[in-house]
Design a protein around this motif. Structure first.
Motif, PDB file in Angstrom:
ATOM      1  N   ASP A   1      -5.559   5.970  -0.453  1.00  0.00           N
ATOM      2  CA  ASP A   1      -4.289   5.257  -0.546  1.00  0.00           C
ATOM      3  C   ASP A   1      -4.383   4.243  -1.682  1.00  0.00           C
ATOM      4  O   ASP A   1      -5.473   3.807  -2.060  1.00  0.00           O
ATOM      5  CB  ASP A   1      -3.963   4.543   0.769  1.00  0.00           C
TER       6      ASP A   1
ATOM      7  N   ILE B   1      -9.933   1.763   2.944  1.00  0.00           N
ATOM      8  CA  ILE B   1      -9.046   2.533   2.076  1.00  0.00           C
ATOM      9  C   ILE B   1      -9.859   3.565   1.308  1.00  0.00           C
ATOM     10  O   ILE B   1     -10.833   3.230   0.643  1.00  0.00           O
ATOM     11  CB  ILE B   1      -8.306   1.602   1.088  1.00  0.00           C
ATOM     12  N   ASP B   2      -9.446   4.827   1.401  1.00  0.00           N
ATOM     13  CA  ASP B   2     -10.137   5.912   0.699  1.00  0.00           C
ATOM     14  C   ASP B   2      -9.320   6.357  -0.512  1.00  0.00           C
ATOM     15  O   ASP B   2      -9.737   6.181  -1.644  1.00  0.00           O
ATOM     16  CB  ASP B   2     -10.385   7.084   1.657  1.00  0.00           C
TER      17      ASP B   2
ATOM     18  N   TRP C   1      -2.268   8.050   6.770  1.00  0.00           N
ATOM     19  CA  TRP C   1      -2.701   6.741   6.275  1.00  0.00           C
ATOM     20  C   TRP C   1      -4.205   6.607   6.430  1.00  0.00           C
ATOM     21  O   TRP C   1      -4.779   7.040   7.419  1.00  0.00           O
ATOM     22  CB  TRP C   1      -2.029   5.623   7.074  1.00  0.00           C
ATOM     23  N   ASP C   2      -4.865   5.984   5.445  1.00  0.00           N
ATOM     24  CA  ASP C   2      -6.264   5.594   5.599  1.00  0.00           C
ATOM     25  C   ASP C   2      -6.315   4.420   6.576  1.00  0.00           C
ATOM     26  O   ASP C   2      -5.326   3.725   6.773  1.00  0.00           O
ATOM     27  CB  ASP C   2      -6.855   5.123   4.261  1.00  0.00           C
TER      28      ASP C   2
ATOM     29  N   TRP D   1      -6.694   0.794   7.651  1.00  0.00           N
ATOM     30  CA  TRP D   1      -6.296  -0.351   6.830  1.00  0.00           C
ATOM     31  C   TRP D   1      -7.491  -1.093   6.234  1.00  0.00           C
ATOM     32  O   TRP D   1      -7.407  -1.669   5.156  1.00  0.00           O
ATOM     33  CB  TRP D   1      -5.413  -1.309   7.621  1.00  0.00           C
TER      34      TRP D   1
ATOM     35  N   LYS E   1       0.953   5.312   0.536  1.00  0.00           N
ATOM     36  CA  LYS E   1       0.218   6.366   1.231  1.00  0.00           C
ATOM     37  C   LYS E   1       0.012   7.554   0.297  1.00  0.00           C
ATOM     38  O   LYS E   1       0.950   8.014  -0.345  1.00  0.00           O
ATOM     39  CB  LYS E   1       0.975   6.804   2.480  1.00  0.00           C
TER      40      LYS E   1
ATOM     41  N   THR F   1       0.835  -1.197   0.000  1.00  0.00           N
ATOM     42  CA  THR F   1       0.000   0.000   0.000  1.00  0.00           C
ATOM     43  C   THR F   1       0.872   1.250   0.000  1.00  0.00           C
ATOM     44  O   THR F   1       1.793   1.376   0.805  1.00  0.00           O
ATOM     45  CB  THR F   1      -0.936   0.026   1.225  1.00  0.00           C
TER      46      THR F   1
ATOM     47  N   LYS G   1      -3.671   0.627  -2.858  1.00  0.00           N
ATOM     48  CA  LYS G   1      -3.398  -0.711  -2.333  1.00  0.00           C
ATOM     49  C   LYS G   1      -3.409  -1.719  -3.482  1.00  0.00           C
ATOM     50  O   LYS G   1      -4.393  -1.824  -4.206  1.00  0.00           O
ATOM     51  CB  LYS G   1      -4.464  -1.073  -1.301  1.00  0.00           C
TER      52      LYS G   1
END
Length: 89
Positions: free
Chosen positions: A57, A54-55, A48-49, A51, A43, A41, A59
């Protein structure tokens, strides 16, 4: 952090990356235990969003890792990630 949340590492250039090992429900309970995928992931922004939410970031799943070649180690990421600021169509 727990196993699902992974661990955040800082690269030599100061960028933070998260590596996580997360179970998947992809096989509809056909297996005795859930397979786990490795995720990488990136950033985006200052924070950080969460985990599991996730908005913005980025991944991606690690498709293959730790292949030993004659001149190094190979890691293959999912094919839709951004590389060197170039986005695939």
């Amino acid at each position: 952090m727990t196993k699902d949340q992974g661990k955040i590492y800082t690269a030599v250039n100061g960028e933070e990356k998260r590596i996580s090992l997360e179970p998947t429900d992809q096989y509809n309970n056909e297996l005795d235990s859930k397979p786990e995928y490795v995720y990488f992931t990136y950033k985006q922004g200052d924070d950080w969003d969460e985990w599991d939410n996730i908005d913005d970031d980025d991944k991606v799943v690690v498709k293959t890792s730790n292949l030993i070649s004659t001149n190094g180690v190979i890691h293959v990421l999912q094919g839709n990630h951004t590389l060197f600021n170039f986005e695939r169509d």
